[in-house]
Scaffold this motif. Structure first.
Motif, PDB file in Angstrom:
ATOM      1  N   PHE A 161      -9.506  -5.934   4.421  1.00  0.00           N
ATOM      2  CA  PHE A 161      -8.349  -5.527   5.583  1.00  0.00           C
ATOM      3  C   PHE A 161      -7.076  -5.211   5.753  1.00  0.00           C
ATOM      4  O   PHE A 161      -7.062  -4.322   6.641  1.00  0.00           O
ATOM      5  N   ASP A 162      -6.393  -5.380   4.691  1.00  0.00           N
ATOM      6  CA  ASP A 162      -5.580  -4.380   3.811  1.00  0.00           C
ATOM      7  C   ASP A 162      -5.265  -2.470   4.546  1.00  0.00           C
ATOM      8  O   ASP A 162      -4.736  -2.281   4.680  1.00  0.00           O
ATOM      9  N   LEU A 196      -2.043 -11.243  -1.135  1.00  0.00           N
ATOM     10  CA  LEU A 196      -1.342 -12.281  -0.363  1.00  0.00           C
ATOM     11  C   LEU A 196      -0.161 -11.599   0.819  1.00  0.00           C
ATOM     12  O   LEU A 196       0.198 -12.422   1.913  1.00  0.00           O
ATOM     13  N   ASP A 197      -0.088 -10.184   0.384  1.00  0.00           N
ATOM     14  CA  ASP A 197       1.270  -9.840   1.660  1.00  0.00           C
ATOM     15  C   ASP A 197       0.456  -9.180   2.876  1.00  0.00           C
ATOM     16  O   ASP A 197       1.604  -8.372   3.187  1.00  0.00           O
ATOM     17  N   VAL A 198      -0.119  -9.818   2.792  1.00  0.00           N
ATOM     18  CA  VAL A 198      -1.220  -8.309   4.089  1.00  0.00           C
ATOM     19  C   VAL A 198      -0.408  -8.252   5.380  1.00  0.00           C
ATOM     20  O   VAL A 198       0.171  -7.428   6.146  1.00  0.00           O
ATOM     21  N   LEU A 199       0.320  -9.628   5.754  1.00  0.00           N
ATOM     22  CA  LEU A 199       0.821  -9.521   6.495  1.00  0.00           C
ATOM     23  C   LEU A 199       2.085  -8.583   7.459  1.00  0.00           C
ATOM     24  O   LEU A 199       3.023  -8.100   8.015  1.00  0.00           O
ATOM     25  N   VAL A 206       1.427  -5.497  16.046  1.00  0.00           N
ATOM     26  CA  VAL A 206      -0.178  -5.503  15.442  1.00  0.00           C
ATOM     27  C   VAL A 206       0.371  -7.372  15.950  1.00  0.00           C
ATOM     28  O   VAL A 206      -0.569  -8.506  15.741  1.00  0.00           O
ATOM     29  N   LYS A 207       1.109  -7.555  14.648  1.00  0.00           N
ATOM     30  CA  LYS A 207       1.619  -8.555  14.270  1.00  0.00           C
ATOM     31  C   LYS A 207       1.779  -9.722  14.945  1.00  0.00           C
ATOM     32  O   LYS A 207       0.998 -11.335  15.196  1.00  0.00           O
ATOM     33  N   GLN A 214      -4.651 -18.090   8.484  1.00  0.00           N
ATOM     34  CA  GLN A 214      -5.127 -17.783   7.692  1.00  0.00           C
ATOM     35  C   GLN A 214      -5.750 -18.530   6.352  1.00  0.00           C
ATOM     36  O   GLN A 214      -5.247 -20.105   6.086  1.00  0.00           O
ATOM     37  N   ILE A 215      -6.840 -18.081   5.578  1.00  0.00           N
ATOM     38  CA  ILE A 215      -7.398 -19.261   5.031  1.00  0.00           C
ATOM     39  C   ILE A 215      -7.002 -18.781   4.016  1.00  0.00           C
ATOM     40  O   ILE A 215      -7.934 -17.803   3.647  1.00  0.00           O
ATOM     41  N   HIS A 216      -6.995 -20.006   2.724  1.00  0.00           N
ATOM     42  CA  HIS A 216      -6.489 -18.673   1.626  1.00  0.00           C
ATOM     43  C   HIS A 216      -7.980 -19.460   0.581  1.00  0.00           C
ATOM     44  O   HIS A 216      -8.079 -20.803   0.896  1.00  0.00           O
TER      45      HIS A 216
END
Length: 435
Positions: A161-162, A196-199, A206-207, A214-216
């Motif tokens: 996704f990133d 982890l910092d994808v947002l 977009v955000k 989020q599912i970790h």
């Protein structure tokens, strides 16, 4: 059943081995999904509920599955989808679009792939759209069966996704998340990523359209569970395998294999470096290929050799095929690194260092002319054992171009130990603290 087992118990060993290898290769290459992945029950439930709300109730959603490589992100999603598709209504209506950031490197390619997977090439035809948003809206509109309430739900799965965040203006992400936020078409956007910092990579617009769900996933697997998985992967099924005696002997040998100290050390190293089962499957596959009529079971030595093969350093292996002169040049570079604290050097400095070694020898078996040394130096550069500091600086004479050695002390010393018939004085030169 017992009569068949008794009749088949004396099958030729070669045939039994062939059947065992076929069965285990299929298992290792096409890993069957567990019904419920271990240790992720809450994540499984959460994702299933989200996708069910889209597939059954027509509610749009977006979610990110975040975790390191090998933590089971894809397996979790596939297990949820397998469970979701057991419902007849969902199987008939839910459409899936799988995109990967490594393959769909820009929005134009991604849109063509969406069109292909939704089988809408004929509907689009030669139509020209003003923007990406218009094109996507047209595709989703084409899926409707009449009124808005009968729109078919679409699941967009964005692997890596990133990487989609690096697309120009993040147009694909913006439009997909915009559709998922609106109530026009039931759409679920599921992103899978290691970051982890994808947002932080997402633009503000977009955000704002992302649900921030989020599912970790973090692997909670213990080494004893890992050993159980190894054993389960290698065991043959008692009930269905044709040769019952071979099956019994094989399973007993697998049990003994997993209890062997050397095998345990190999698996412990594998477990510590990566808990990814794909890596484990590759290791077991190489060991399985060693099985033959003369070696009817997997031996501890097979697993140790397979591990050594996978953990072998490619650069160290390159050194095994070098000439004595090239090896001498690398040792001279190693000494230059030690003296000048890994500062870049040039061919002339290496040659001077090599000449110091020659002066200490009474014989001249390693005495080479400078053009020959230059040729060997260029060969090392082609192998990328050394690299120029500045590729653009080609004006300098070749012997004065600055380069760096791409090997460390350990790699050089390991290669010297394995080098076939390496002269003792060269080993001693490499070991000496001063050039």
């Amino acid at each position: 059943m017992s009569k068949r087992k008794a009749d088949d118990s004396h099958m030729p060993i070669g045939e039994s081995i062939s059947q065992a290898q076929t069965l285990l290769r299929e298992r290792l290459c096409h890993q069957r999904l567990p019904t419920r992945p271990e240790g992720v029950a809450s994540q499984h439930k959460h994702l299933l509920e989200l996708l069910k709300r889209t597939a059954v109730h027509g509610e749009s959603n977006s979610v990110l599955i975040v975790g390191p490589r090998g933590s089971g992100k894809t397996m979790l999603l596939r297990c949820v989808l397998a469970e979701l598709l057991t419902e007849a209504d969902v199987q008939k209506t839910l459409l899936q679009v799988h995109l990967n950031g490594l393959l769909q490197t820009d929005d134009r390619i991604a849109l063509k792939e969406i069109t292909r997977q939704l089988s809408l090439e004929n509907v689009v035809g030669d139509k020209v759209f003003g923007s990406f948003a218009e094109n996507l809206a047209f595709l989703l509109e084409a899926l409707k069966k009449g009124d808005r309430s009968s729109s078919r739900p679409v699941l967009f799965i964005l692997d890596e996704f990133d990487l989609f965040a690096h697309h120009k203006n993040q147009t694909l992400l913006y439009n997909l998340l915009d559709v998922s936020q609106s109530a026009q078409t039931p759409v679920a956007v599921v992103g899978l990523t290691c970051r982890l910092d994808v947002l932080e990579l997402l633009e503000k617009r977009v955000k704002s359209r992302f649900s921030h769900r989020q599912i970790h996933l973090l692997s909670s697997l213990t080494f004893s569970q890992y050993l159980q998985v190894v054993r389960a992967q290698l065991q043959l099924p008692d009930a269905t395998f044709p040769d019952s005696k071979f099956c019994h002997d094989w399973n007993a040998s697998v049990k003994a294999l997993c209890e062997d100290k050397s095998v345990e050390e190999v698996l412990q190293r594998q477990f510590n470096s990566t808990k990814d089962f794909r890596s484990l499957h590759r290791l077991l596959m190489v060991s399985l290929c060693r099985v033959s009529a003369s070696n009817p079971t997997i031996k501890p030595a097979d697993l140790v050799d397979a591990s050594r093969l996978f953990s072998a350093d490619s650069k160290t292996n390159i050194l095994h095929g070098l000439s004595i002169l090239e090896l001498c040049l690398i040792i001279a570079m190693k000494h230059l690194n030690d003296i000048y604290d890994r500062e870049p050097f040039n061919l002339q400095m290496v040659y001077n260092e090599f000449k110091k070694f020659l002066q200490r020898k009474s014989h001249s078996m390693y005495n080479f002319d400078q053009p020959v040394v230059m040729k060997a130096f260029e060969h090392l550069q082609q192998l990328e054992v050394i690299r120029p500091v500045d590729v653009a600086a080609t004006r300098a004479q070749r012997e004065y171009q600055l380069v760096r050695l791409m090997l460390d002390h350990t790699q050089i010393m390991e290669a010297l130990q394995k080098y076939p018939q390496c002269p003792t004085d060269i080993k001693q030169w490499a070991d000496s603290a001063f050039a």
